[in-house]
Design an enzyme around this catalytic site. Structure first.
Site, PDB file in Angstrom:
ATOM      1  N   HIS A 136      31.908 -24.018 -72.331  1.00  0.00           N
ATOM      2  CA  HIS A 136      31.053 -23.830 -71.157  1.00  0.00           C
ATOM      3  C   HIS A 136      29.682 -23.261 -71.544  1.00  0.00           C
ATOM      4  O   HIS A 136      29.373 -23.084 -72.726  1.00  0.00           O
ATOM      5  CB  HIS A 136      31.754 -22.972 -70.104  1.00  0.00           C
ATOM      6  CG  HIS A 136      33.128 -23.476 -69.787  1.00  0.00           C
ATOM      7  ND1 HIS A 136      33.361 -24.661 -69.140  1.00  0.00           N
ATOM      8  CD2 HIS A 136      34.362 -22.962 -70.090  1.00  0.00           C
ATOM      9  CE1 HIS A 136      34.667 -24.865 -69.031  1.00  0.00           C
ATOM     10  NE2 HIS A 136      35.293 -23.841 -69.611  1.00  0.00           N
ATOM     11  N   GLU A 173      33.519 -16.334 -68.785  1.00  0.00           N
ATOM     12  CA  GLU A 173      34.115 -17.049 -69.926  1.00  0.00           C
ATOM     13  C   GLU A 173      33.041 -17.512 -70.911  1.00  0.00           C
ATOM     14  O   GLU A 173      33.220 -17.392 -72.131  1.00  0.00           O
ATOM     15  CB  GLU A 173      34.917 -18.248 -69.431  1.00  0.00           C
ATOM     16  CG  GLU A 173      35.525 -19.079 -70.553  1.00  0.00           C
ATOM     17  CD  GLU A 173      36.215 -20.343 -70.048  1.00  0.00           C
ATOM     18  OE1 GLU A 173      36.791 -21.072 -70.887  1.00  0.00           O
ATOM     19  OE2 GLU A 173      36.175 -20.606 -68.828  1.00  0.00           O
ATOM     20  N   HIS A 228      38.025 -21.188 -75.693  1.00  0.00           N
ATOM     21  CA  HIS A 228      38.025 -21.042 -74.236  1.00  0.00           C
ATOM     22  C   HIS A 228      38.803 -19.801 -73.835  1.00  0.00           C
ATOM     23  O   HIS A 228      39.461 -19.162 -74.652  1.00  0.00           O
ATOM     24  CB  HIS A 228      38.667 -22.272 -73.572  1.00  0.00           C
ATOM     25  CG  HIS A 228      37.817 -23.498 -73.615  1.00  0.00           C
ATOM     26  ND1 HIS A 228      37.033 -23.904 -72.552  1.00  0.00           N
ATOM     27  CD2 HIS A 228      37.626 -24.417 -74.602  1.00  0.00           C
ATOM     28  CE1 HIS A 228      36.396 -25.021 -72.875  1.00  0.00           C
ATOM     29  NE2 HIS A 228      36.740 -25.342 -74.115  1.00  0.00           N
ATOM     30  N   GLU A 309      42.947 -21.392 -75.799  1.00  0.00           N
ATOM     31  CA  GLU A 309      42.747 -20.573 -74.606  1.00  0.00           C
ATOM     32  C   GLU A 309      43.183 -19.169 -75.009  1.00  0.00           C
ATOM     33  O   GLU A 309      44.372 -18.885 -75.139  1.00  0.00           O
ATOM     34  CB  GLU A 309      43.578 -21.101 -73.434  1.00  0.00           C
ATOM     35  CG  GLU A 309      43.216 -22.501 -72.973  1.00  0.00           C
ATOM     36  CD  GLU A 309      41.976 -22.541 -72.086  1.00  0.00           C
ATOM     37  OE1 GLU A 309      41.374 -21.455 -71.833  1.00  0.00           O
ATOM     38  OE2 GLU A 309      41.607 -23.639 -71.637  1.00  0.00           O
TER      39      GLU A 309
END
Length: 345
Positions: A136, A173, A228, A309
């Protein structure tokens, strides 16, 4: 002698000139005078000769032994043997059987030392390229039109990107992933790797998921990891690693990377759990591993690649850990260690 008035001189070559008072003037008597000496000489001389010859033999033998002991020894090599320990491809022996002097005077050429790290040790990742993909972008929220545009991921079309998630306290994030990647980059560079980032906080938004894969492909990365943090229901906690499924559709073909990506995924799973203490995800995957076919960053990759993650930002325990800079350093260390194991294994 009594009654002798004239000196008598005998010339050695004139047997007729004799002294009448010499008891050995007579030739027969004179010969008899030397006979005992001759007999003695006949016995003594051969004995002396034998003794001298024996002494010479012993002396010569000693000289030969001394000479052989002090001379340099010429090594004898069987055909194909090497004296420098070099391998058979291009390793040059220090000397051959035809040049024994070289065996003593020409040492084998030393191997070039490995590049040194800042701490003085070797750089195990010299010559390797790693792609790190911080998930992101903090600017995505201000570019809704751009990130909502759909792109081809081979077996479907998906949005270019999303805004990502955040903790209940507002820690985003995008900020978390960029910080972990920066820390991991430093460790990997110290080990000699060339590190490529898909973005370094220097873009207003993006890149899209298809471009993230393309950056790694164009860099010909030896391995790639996309970092992530999840935004699952708060009841779930823990981390998981996502590996690519076999997808052959449109621009996607993961056939060549499925197996190496699985190996990388297992190494990352093990290193992350050991290094951070974070438990395996309680809500998705099995033993911290998951396989997916709907992620463009994996489907379109031509180099071994996995996602991690790192935890669930909506879970209070995970959020507290991920907000701690020291924990993020441990996460980065685990990431770098896994990549190092993969690339040097």
């Amino acid at each position: 002698m009594t009654g002798r008035t004239t000196p008598y001189h005998v010339h050695p070559d004139d047997p007729g000139d004799r002294d009448p008072y010499d008891p050995y003037a007579d030739p027969a008597r004179r010969s008899a005078r030397w006979r005992p000496a001759a007999k003695a000489a006949a016995v003594v001389l051969p004995v002396c000769l034998i003794g001298w010859l024996g002494w010479q033999a012993v002396a010569n033998s000693n000289r030969d032994v001394s000479s052989h002991a002090s001379a340099p020894r010429t090594p004898s090599f069987a055909e194909g043997d090497r004296v420098d320990g070099a391998d058979g491809d291009g390793g040059s022996p220090a000397a051959s059987a035809q040049d024994p002097a070289g065996a003593a005077s020409a040492p084998a050429s030393p191997s070039p030392p490995a590049p040194a790290s800042p701490s003085g040790g070797p750089k195990p990742l010299a010559g390797r390229t790693v792609l790190l993909d911080p998930g992101h972008n903090g600017g995505n929220a201000g570019h809704a039109t751009e990130i909502n545009r759909k792109v081809d991921i081979g077996n479907s079309r998906k949005e270019c990107d999303t805004t990502g998630t955040e903790t209940n306290a507002g820690y985003p994030e995008a900020e978390f992933t960029l910080d972990v990647v920066h820390r991991a980059r430093q460790i990997l560079q110290d080990r000699g790797a060339a590190v490529v980032l898909t973005q370094d906080g220097d873009r207003p938004w993006g890149p899209c998921i298809d471009e993230r894969a393309r950056i790694g492909n164009e860099a010909k990365a030896d391995a790639a990891v996309s970092v992530h943090a999840d935004g699952a229901p708060s009841s779930g906690n823990g981390f998981h690693v996502i590996m690519p499924a076999r997808v052959v559709a449109g621009p996607a073909d993961t056939s060549a990377i499925v197996d190496p990506s699985h190996r990388l995924g297992v190494l990352l799973r093990d290193a992350f759990k050991s290094g951070t203490g974070e438990p395996y995800s309680s809500y998705i995957g099995q033993q911290g591993l998951d396989t997916r076919s709907d992620l463009g960053g994996l489907n379109l990759s031509k180099v071994p690649k996995v996602f991690i993650e790192c935890g669930n930002m909506r879970n209070s325990g995970d959020a507290q850990r991920m907000s701690d800079p020291q924990w993020r350093q441990r996460a980065a260390q685990a990431l770098a260690d896994a990549l190092t194991s993969y690339l040097t294994g």
